[in-house]
Design an enzyme around this catalytic site. Structure first.
Site, PDB file in Angstrom:
ATOM      1  N   THR A   8      43.448   3.305  15.034  1.00 32.58           N
ATOM      2  CA  THR A   8      43.097   3.582  16.539  1.00 32.58           C
ATOM      3  C   THR A   8      44.034   4.353  16.801  1.00 32.58           C
ATOM      4  O   THR A   8      45.316   4.513  16.521  1.00 32.58           O
ATOM      5  CB  THR A   8      42.856   2.261  17.100  1.00 32.58           C
ATOM      6  OG1 THR A   8      44.313   1.702  17.331  1.00 32.58           O
ATOM      7  CG2 THR A   8      42.417   0.993  16.391  1.00 32.58           C
ATOM      8  N   ALA A  10      44.170   7.792  16.773  1.00 31.99           N
ATOM      9  CA  ALA A  10      44.368   8.679  15.711  1.00 31.99           C
ATOM     10  C   ALA A  10      44.487  10.072  15.981  1.00 31.99           C
ATOM     11  O   ALA A  10      44.676  11.030  15.085  1.00 31.99           O
ATOM     12  CB  ALA A  10      43.553   8.260  14.432  1.00 31.99           C
ATOM     13  N   TYR A 193      53.949  -2.501  30.017  1.00 33.94           N
ATOM     14  CA  TYR A 193      54.133  -2.110  28.573  1.00 33.94           C
ATOM     15  C   TYR A 193      54.993  -3.031  27.664  1.00 33.94           C
ATOM     16  O   TYR A 193      54.404  -3.498  26.608  1.00 33.94           O
ATOM     17  CB  TYR A 193      54.646  -0.524  28.816  1.00 33.94           C
ATOM     18  CG  TYR A 193      54.624   0.276  27.266  1.00 33.94           C
ATOM     19  CD1 TYR A 193      53.554   0.542  26.834  1.00 33.94           C
ATOM     20  CD2 TYR A 193      55.793   0.104  26.478  1.00 33.94           C
ATOM     21  CE1 TYR A 193      53.749   1.169  25.360  1.00 33.94           C
ATOM     22  CE2 TYR A 193      55.995   0.674  25.393  1.00 33.94           C
ATOM     23  CZ  TYR A 193      54.989   1.350  24.965  1.00 33.94           C
ATOM     24  OH  TYR A 193      55.016   1.874  23.497  1.00 33.94           O
TER      25      TYR A 193
END
Length: 345
Positions: A8, A10, A193
């Site tokens: 993912t 990519a 995050y």
């Protein structure tokens, strides 16, 4: 049978660098690039085919921020493949990062300068938002969308007599102090995050507890300080022009400053050469680069409470149940509306 590897996020940065390294090591794999932007995904595929013209590469549209997109991508993957050997959970965001200029200037000329750049602690905050699915954007993109993907791809990942591997791209910014089990989506904080990356560390430990007996193993990596589009978005471009010489100087004294996506992908690549069942489920594997530019991987124990990890896993299952019911209800309403329109035509 070719090994099937799905990555993912990519189409750029560490994800694209990983794809390049995987193909250089084993050109016989089937590589699936799972990306939100298909135009950029096609460009990434073309770039990989320049250096690996015989590579077997496919694309699938996946926006891990969208629950519907995750389920649609999972169905497409299940239609294409009989099994999945490795799943790299690499996509992630840090939206609207804010820098404390005072903290930056104070840290720049202190003994904590290396830690400040390496972790962002005391320096970075983010402005999160709620998605159309009613979830916190950073949480769903960096963690929950991937969790749902794993759950839907179980038939390919968990097959009798077969070993599969999950690899999470975490961060040195993953700190326990930023995560709260009572607010695991981090809707009340300003370090979404950091919270989401610590959550991925927790989840990896729980996934091993629940899935190792079914042949599925999960690991976590830290790419070090890497200069990617995400990183460059933290500061104005002229700041990076000013401080990049300092960053390269610091690299001589700390091996966590990997700086390039190729170096940052070191631990991701290294894990592909290991037996998943032989890895330490409580270790985070760090990409390291020496001052002379030599890459290596260093495992370090994670600051994980297994009871918290299990409680978090149960909360994710409950949230999964709610979002599936909500999506089913919305689809039923849409079907009913379409039927009504058909009747009055």
């Amino acid at each position: 049978m070719k090994k099937v590897v799905l990555v993912t996020g990519a189409n750029s940065g560490i994800g694209l660098a990983l794809c390049e390294r995987l193909l250089s090591h084993d050109s016989q794999i089937h590589l699936c690039l799972a990306c939100r932007n298909m135009q950029r995904a096609k460009a990434a595929k073309s770039a990989l085919l320049v250096s690996h013209p015989d590579a077997d590469i496919s694309l699938v549209r996946l926006d891990v921020c969208s629950i519907k997109s995750v389920f649609e991508a999972a169905e497409e993957v299940k239609r294409r493949y009989e099994r999945l050997d490795r799943l790299y959970l690499n996509a992630g965001i840090m939206p609207n990062p804010q820098i404390s200029l005072k903290g930056f200037m104070n840290g720049l000329f202190s003994r904590n300068v290396i830690s400040m750049f390496a972790t962002g602690e005391g320096l970075l905050t983010q402005q999160d938002r709620v998605t159309s699915d009613g979830l916190q954007e950073v949480f769903v993109t960096n963690l929950f969308g991937h969790f749902l993907l794993i759950r839907d791809l179980q038939p390919l990942l968990c097959q009798p007599g077969h070993v599969s591997q999950l690899v999470w791209t975490s961060s040195s910014n993953a700190r326990r102090s930023a995560f709260s089990l009572g607010d695991f989506q981090h809707s009340q904080g300003v370090e979404s995050y950091s919270s989401s990356k610590y959550a991925s560390d927790l989840l990896s430990v729980s996934l091993n507890r629940h899935y190792n007996t079914r042949g599925l193993y999960s690991s976590v990596i830290c790419p070090g300080l890497v200069m990617t589009n995400l990183t460059y978005g933290i500061l104005p471009s002229f700041f990076w022009t000013l401080i990049m010489p300092i960053m390269w100087l610091i690299r001589l004294f700390t091996n966590t400053f990997t700086l390039t996506p190729y170096n940052g992908a070191e631990a991701l690549f290294w894990l592909s050469t290991q037996k998943p069942e032989a890895l330490d489920p409580r270790a985070k594997y760090h990409s390291m680069t020496s001052g002379l530019g030599n890459n290596y991987t260093l495992p370090r124990k994670m600051d994980i409470d297994e009871e918290m990890a299990e409680a978090f896993y149960e909360k994710l299952l409950q949230l999964e149940n709610r979002v599936r019911k909500k999506l089913k209800s919305e689809e039923d309403e849409l079907d009913a509306y379409r039927s009504y329109l058909h009747q009055i035509e």
